[in-house]
Design a protein around this motif. Structure first.
Motif, PDB file in Angstrom:
ATOM      1  N   ARG A 120       0.828  -1.215   0.000  1.00 49.62           N
ATOM      2  CA  ARG A 120       0.000   0.000   0.000  1.00 49.62           C
ATOM      3  C   ARG A 120       0.856   1.256   0.000  1.00 49.62           C
ATOM      4  O   ARG A 120       0.567   2.217  -0.720  1.00 49.62           O
ATOM      5  N   LEU A 121       1.906   1.251   0.807  1.00 56.64           N
ATOM      6  CA  LEU A 121       2.757   2.438   0.884  1.00 56.64           C
ATOM      7  C   LEU A 121       3.543   2.657  -0.415  1.00 56.64           C
ATOM      8  O   LEU A 121       3.684   3.794  -0.866  1.00 56.64           O
ATOM      9  N   VAL A 122       4.048   1.592  -1.033  1.00 56.78           N
ATOM     10  CA  VAL A 122       4.766   1.737  -2.312  1.00 56.78           C
ATOM     11  C   VAL A 122       3.827   2.308  -3.372  1.00 56.78           C
ATOM     12  O   VAL A 122       4.201   3.222  -4.121  1.00 56.78           O
ATOM     13  N   MET A 123       2.601   1.790  -3.450  1.00 56.55           N
ATOM     14  CA  MET A 123       1.649   2.297  -4.434  1.00 56.55           C
ATOM     15  C   MET A 123       1.298   3.765  -4.160  1.00 56.55           C
ATOM     16  O   MET A 123       1.169   4.564  -5.089  1.00 56.55           O
ATOM     17  N   LEU A 124       1.156   4.106  -2.906  1.00 49.75           N
ATOM     18  CA  LEU A 124       0.854   5.497  -2.550  1.00 49.75           C
ATOM     19  C   LEU A 124       2.021   6.411  -2.920  1.00 49.75           C
ATOM     20  O   LEU A 124       1.822   7.468  -3.533  1.00 49.75           O
ATOM     21  N   THR A 147      -0.531   7.832   6.702  1.00 44.20           N
ATOM     22  CA  THR A 147      -1.138   7.510   7.998  1.00 44.20           C
ATOM     23  C   THR A 147      -2.559   6.984   7.809  1.00 44.20           C
ATOM     24  O   THR A 147      -2.938   5.967   8.397  1.00 44.20           O
ATOM     25  N   ALA A 148      -3.330   7.657   6.971  1.00 43.79           N
ATOM     26  CA  ALA A 148      -4.708   7.213   6.719  1.00 43.79           C
ATOM     27  C   ALA A 148      -4.740   5.833   6.086  1.00 43.79           C
ATOM     28  O   ALA A 148      -5.569   4.984   6.443  1.00 43.79           O
ATOM     29  N   LEU A 153      -5.848  -0.002   6.814  1.00 46.68           N
ATOM     30  CA  LEU A 153      -5.443  -1.406   6.771  1.00 46.68           C
ATOM     31  C   LEU A 153      -5.499  -2.026   8.165  1.00 46.68           C
ATOM     32  O   LEU A 153      -5.981  -3.160   8.326  1.00 46.68           O
ATOM     33  N   ALA A 154      -5.014  -1.314   9.165  1.00 51.78           N
ATOM     34  CA  ALA A 154      -5.013  -1.829  10.536  1.00 51.78           C
ATOM     35  C   ALA A 154      -6.435  -2.068  11.023  1.00 51.78           C
ATOM     36  O   ALA A 154      -6.715  -3.088  11.661  1.00 51.78           O
ATOM     37  N   GLU A 155      -7.332  -1.151  10.719  1.00 51.05           N
ATOM     38  CA  GLU A 155      -8.735  -1.313  11.120  1.00 51.05           C
ATOM     39  C   GLU A 155      -9.357  -2.524  10.442  1.00 51.05           C
ATOM     40  O   GLU A 155     -10.098  -3.288  11.068  1.00 51.05           O
ATOM     41  N   GLU A 164      -0.998   5.110  15.368  1.00 52.75           N
ATOM     42  CA  GLU A 164      -1.425   6.480  15.627  1.00 52.75           C
ATOM     43  C   GLU A 164      -0.912   7.431  14.553  1.00 52.75           C
ATOM     44  O   GLU A 164      -1.634   8.311  14.112  1.00 52.75           O
ATOM     45  N   GLN A 165       0.348   7.237  14.135  1.00 55.07           N
ATOM     46  CA  GLN A 165       0.941   8.095  13.114  1.00 55.07           C
ATOM     47  C   GLN A 165       1.958   7.308  12.306  1.00 55.07           C
ATOM     48  O   GLN A 165       2.580   6.379  12.798  1.00 55.07           O
ATOM     49  N   VAL A 166       2.105   7.734  11.046  1.00 55.09           N
ATOM     50  CA  VAL A 166       3.208   7.269  10.207  1.00 55.09           C
ATOM     51  C   VAL A 166       4.179   8.432  10.144  1.00 55.09           C
ATOM     52  O   VAL A 166       3.787   9.557   9.833  1.00 55.09           O
TER      53      VAL A 166
END
Length: 174
Positions: A120-124, A147-148, A153-155, A164-166
């Motif tokens: 997800r982070l690489v695509m973002l 962060t969102a 994903l965590a939820e 809480e934060q990235v």
């Protein structure tokens, strides 16, 4: 002569009633003042007792409120490297990311899904505009989007908001 002595006695008789009236008024004022002072003192002492009871109730309620746990940081390694093509020129971005959480067990549960999180982070990161990332506002917007994305994903995977934060610990644009 007897007539001359009588008027002073009549004058003194007339003078005594106003003296008694002054005495009665003075006693009434003193009684009212004493009543007012006792009511004021009673109100002051009772209101002071109420505030002490409120403070005790607040003190007993405070331990029931959970205290904020200390922050736990999880570094995602290796750093993310993505490339951009801007006006026919290759551009690169390297980002080191840390996750801030407060619950170690929930963070460990999220680690199981680390491949999905990294994807997800690489695509973002790769979908960003290179020129926008050159500004501090663009970097902050990217951090908030990351962060969102991680919280979503965590939820979805763990059932609660684990991260809480990235945080970006290092970001290089070339």
């Amino acid at each position: 002569m007897a007539k001359k002595e009588a008027p002073p006695a009549a004058a003194s008789a007339e003078a005594k009633p106003p003296g008694k009236m002054k005495l009665i008024i003075l006693i009434a004022v003193i009684v009212l003042l004493a009543i007012g002072l006792s009511v004021g003192a009673t109100w002051f002492l009772l209101s002071k007792g109420d505030s002490a009871a409120e403070q005790q109730a607040q003190a007993s309620a405070e331990p029931a409120v959970p205290l904020k746990q200390p922050a736990i940081y999880e570094e995602l390694s290796p750093a993310f490297v993505v490339n951009f093509t801007q006006q026919g020129r290759a551009r690169y971005m390297q980002v080191s990311v840390a996750l801030m959480a407060r619950d170690q067990l929930a963070l460990d549960a999220l680690k199981v899904h680390m491949p999905v999180l990294r994807n997800r982070l690489v695509m973002l990161f790769s979908s960003q505009d290179f020129n926008a990332l050159m500004t501090p506002v663009g970097k902050e917007m990217l951090r908030q989007q990351a962060t969102a994305s991680v919280q979503e994903l965590a939820e979805k995977e763990t059932g609660k908001l684990t991260v809480e934060q990235v945080l970006f610990t290092n970001i290089v644009l070339q």
